[in-house]
Motif scaffolding. Structure first.
Motif, mmCIF file in Angstrom:
data_model
loop_
_atom_site.group_PDB
_atom_site.id
_atom_site.type_symbol
_atom_site.label_atom_id
_atom_site.label_comp_id
_atom_site.label_asym_id
_atom_site.label_seq_id
_atom_site.Cartn_x
_atom_site.Cartn_y
_atom_site.Cartn_z
ATOM 1 N N GLY A 65 -5.617 18.568 -5.487
ATOM 2 C CA GLY A 65 -5.980 18.685 -4.082
ATOM 3 C C GLY A 65 -6.318 17.378 -3.405
ATOM 4 O O GLY A 65 -6.769 17.375 -2.259
ATOM 5 N N SER A 66 -6.110 16.257 -4.089
ATOM 6 C CA SER A 66 -6.504 14.967 -3.514
ATOM 7 C C SER A 66 -5.301 14.104 -3.150
ATOM 8 O O SER A 66 -4.189 14.298 -3.640
ATOM 9 C CB SER A 66 -7.410 14.202 -4.486
ATOM 10 O OG SER A 66 -6.690 13.765 -5.615
ATOM 11 N N LEU A 67 -5.573 13.133 -2.249
ATOM 12 C CA LEU A 67 -4.648 12.049 -1.943
ATOM 13 C C LEU A 67 -5.245 10.770 -2.504
ATOM 14 O O LEU A 67 -6.472 10.619 -2.551
ATOM 15 C CB LEU A 67 -4.457 11.888 -0.434
ATOM 16 C CG LEU A 67 -3.550 12.874 0.305
ATOM 17 C CD1 LEU A 67 -4.136 14.273 0.321
ATOM 18 C CD2 LEU A 67 -3.317 12.397 1.741
ATOM 19 N N GLN A 68 -4.380 9.848 -2.931
ATOM 20 C CA GLN A 68 -4.826 8.576 -3.502
ATOM 21 C C GLN A 68 -4.168 7.422 -2.748
ATOM 22 O O GLN A 68 -2.978 7.471 -2.453
ATOM 23 C CB GLN A 68 -4.443 8.478 -4.988
ATOM 24 C CG GLN A 68 -4.946 9.608 -5.867
ATOM 25 C CD GLN A 68 -4.084 10.857 -5.763
ATOM 26 O OE1 GLN A 68 -2.893 10.785 -5.505
ATOM 27 N NE2 GLN A 68 -4.699 12.011 -5.926
ATOM 28 N N LEU A 69 -4.957 6.384 -2.452
ATOM 29 C CA LEU A 69 -4.463 5.167 -1.803
ATOM 30 C C LEU A 69 -4.399 4.063 -2.848
ATOM 31 O O LEU A 69 -5.398 3.769 -3.511
ATOM 32 C CB LEU A 69 -5.401 4.770 -0.660
ATOM 33 C CG LEU A 69 -4.990 3.548 0.172
ATOM 34 C CD1 LEU A 69 -3.911 3.944 1.179
ATOM 35 C CD2 LEU A 69 -6.193 2.965 0.907
ATOM 36 N N LEU B 151 -7.554 2.629 -4.691
ATOM 37 C CA LEU B 151 -8.563 2.027 -3.824
ATOM 38 C C LEU B 151 -9.442 3.094 -3.195
ATOM 39 O O LEU B 151 -10.618 2.869 -2.932
ATOM 40 C CB LEU B 151 -7.897 1.234 -2.695
ATOM 41 C CG LEU B 151 -7.040 0.030 -3.047
ATOM 42 C CD1 LEU B 151 -6.613 -0.670 -1.776
ATOM 43 C CD2 LEU B 151 -7.777 -0.923 -3.964
ATOM 44 N N GLN B 152 -8.838 4.246 -2.925
ATOM 45 C CA GLN B 152 -9.565 5.309 -2.258
ATOM 46 C C GLN B 152 -8.967 6.656 -2.644
ATOM 47 O O GLN B 152 -7.770 6.760 -2.933
ATOM 48 C CB GLN B 152 -9.491 5.129 -0.729
ATOM 49 C CG GLN B 152 -10.510 5.944 0.031
ATOM 50 C CD GLN B 152 -10.846 5.326 1.387
ATOM 51 O OE1 GLN B 152 -10.338 4.267 1.747
ATOM 52 N NE2 GLN B 152 -11.713 5.978 2.137
ATOM 53 N N VAL C 146 0.831 -1.218 0.000
ATOM 54 C CA VAL C 146 0.000 0.000 0.000
ATOM 55 C C VAL C 146 0.862 1.264 0.000
ATOM 56 O O VAL C 146 1.886 1.335 0.685
ATOM 57 C CB VAL C 146 -0.957 -0.010 1.207
ATOM 58 C CG1 VAL C 146 -1.687 1.316 1.364
ATOM 59 C CG2 VAL C 146 -1.967 -1.152 1.061
ATOM 60 N N LEU C 147 0.421 2.232 -0.806
ATOM 61 C CA LEU C 147 1.069 3.540 -0.874
ATOM 62 C C LEU C 147 0.008 4.630 -0.922
ATOM 63 O O LEU C 147 -1.135 4.389 -1.302
ATOM 64 C CB LEU C 147 1.928 3.699 -2.133
ATOM 65 C CG LEU C 147 2.925 2.641 -2.534
ATOM 66 C CD1 LEU C 147 2.272 1.647 -3.461
ATOM 67 C CD2 LEU C 147 4.112 3.297 -3.232
ATOM 68 N N VAL C 148 0.440 5.851 -0.590
ATOM 69 C CA VAL C 148 -0.398 7.040 -0.756
ATOM 70 C C VAL C 148 0.378 8.044 -1.597
ATOM 71 O O VAL C 148 1.576 8.252 -1.380
ATOM 72 C CB VAL C 148 -0.785 7.651 0.604
ATOM 73 C CG1 VAL C 148 -1.515 8.977 0.423
ATOM 74 C CG2 VAL C 148 -1.642 6.682 1.406
#
Length: 323
Positions: free
Chosen positions: A90-94, A104-105, A82-84
């Protein structure tokens, strides 16, 4: 001085992708994540690259695209897959490297570019901190869909947010407002404000061997060390870069060794405890060098990436001989 003297440089060219951040996996030896953007991050999409090393060089294990530029990446500290990442929208991604598609998110709360993301290293907490050009820092639990807390106080864009490797719930931030700030998630406020440079500060990092020591790298081309017990004066200053310092990292293996990369296209290695602190200059990029990391598994291995569309893993001479 060139890194090739210390062993082969493994290079991967990724056409049309300009590297912003490189981070070694804390789990898998030789695995590297790179956050990259089209068009120097000004427009276009982004790509998260997961690379593995083999005898012949670097190969792409996974590649994930996002519809805006990716500026930073951090590995999970409790799941090797898993990484972010964080991006210009303006977003973060998982992401999960065990899956071919993603993310995933998505966590979308910042109102401007997110330039920094970091996963806490201390045991017992799985927290991510993000820093944005909207002048806020947000705290996230990746299992929760919304932020836990927002930290305000910086008066300009935030370039860097880094957890303390020693003190649970403590992180540092560096900003265009020329300050280094130390925060405590339990206090939900700033603990220490350091007017560290008379220029924008693009990067900061914590020493792995001294919980009170941090380093800042700024547009004034200098690196400065700060002892949090007395921040009136830096405990060291390292001069030599000729353009802005984009990223700085302390060594995981040597208490007084650090590395920095710059818009002067170089990576420099330093030992701040020595009278002549500059150990080596690596000149193998032809554009702004933005991403830099030192391996947690190999005491000699370094990765970097630049706007010249290349990612490199190498063993600088100064780390292959005793410091």
């Amino acid at each position: 001085m060139n890194a090739a003297q210390g062993g082969a440089v493994r290079t991967l060219r990724v056409p049309g992708r300009h590297g912003y951040a490189a981070e070694f996996s804390p789990y898998l030896s030789g695995r590297l994540a790179c956050a990259a953007s089209q068009h120097y991050g000004i427009a276009g999409s982004g790509t998260l690259l997961i690379l593995d090393q083999n005898e012949s060089g670097l190969r792409i294990f996974r590649s994930f695209d996002w519809n805006d530029g990716l500026f930073d990446v951090t590995w999970s500290e409790n799941n090797e897959h898993v990484l972010v990442t964080c991006s210009g929208d303006g977003s973060l991604q998982l992401w999960d490297t065990a899956k071919a598609a993603g993310p995933l998110q998505v966590y979308k709360e910042h109102t401007q570019e997110v330039y920094s993301v970091d996963w806490s290293q201390t045991r017992g907490e799985q927290l991510v901190v993000s820093g944005s050009w909207d002048q806020t820092i947000k705290l996230w639990d990746p299992t929760v869909g919304k932020s836990l807390c927002t930290f305000t106080g910086h008066e300009s864009v935030i370039y860097s947010t880094i957890w303390s490797p020693h003190i649970p719930g403590c992180f540092a931030s560096a900003s265009g407002d020329q300050t280094l700030r130390i925060w405590d998630v339990k206090a939900t406020g700033v603990r220490i404000v350091v007017p560290a440079h008379q220029a924008e500060i693009l990067s900061c990092d914590w020493c792995k061997y001294n919980e009170n020591l941090l380093v800042t790298g700024a547009v004034d081309c200098s690196l400065r060390g700060w002892d949090l017990r007395n921040v009136r004066q830096p405990v060291f200053e390292l001069l030599g870069h000729t353009y802005a310092i984009r990223r700085v990292k302390f060594s995981p293996f040597h208490a007084s060794v650090l590395a920095s990369c710059s818009y002067d296209f170089t990576v420099r290695f330093w030992n701040f405890s020595k009278p002549d602190p500059l150990l080596e200059i690596v000149e193998h990029h032809t554009e702004f060098t933005c991403g830099l990391d030192l391996s947690l598994q190999s005491p000699t291995q370094v990765a970097d990436c630049a706007w010249d569309e290349t990612i490199k893993i190498y063993d600088p001479v100064c780390l292959t001989v005793p410091a």
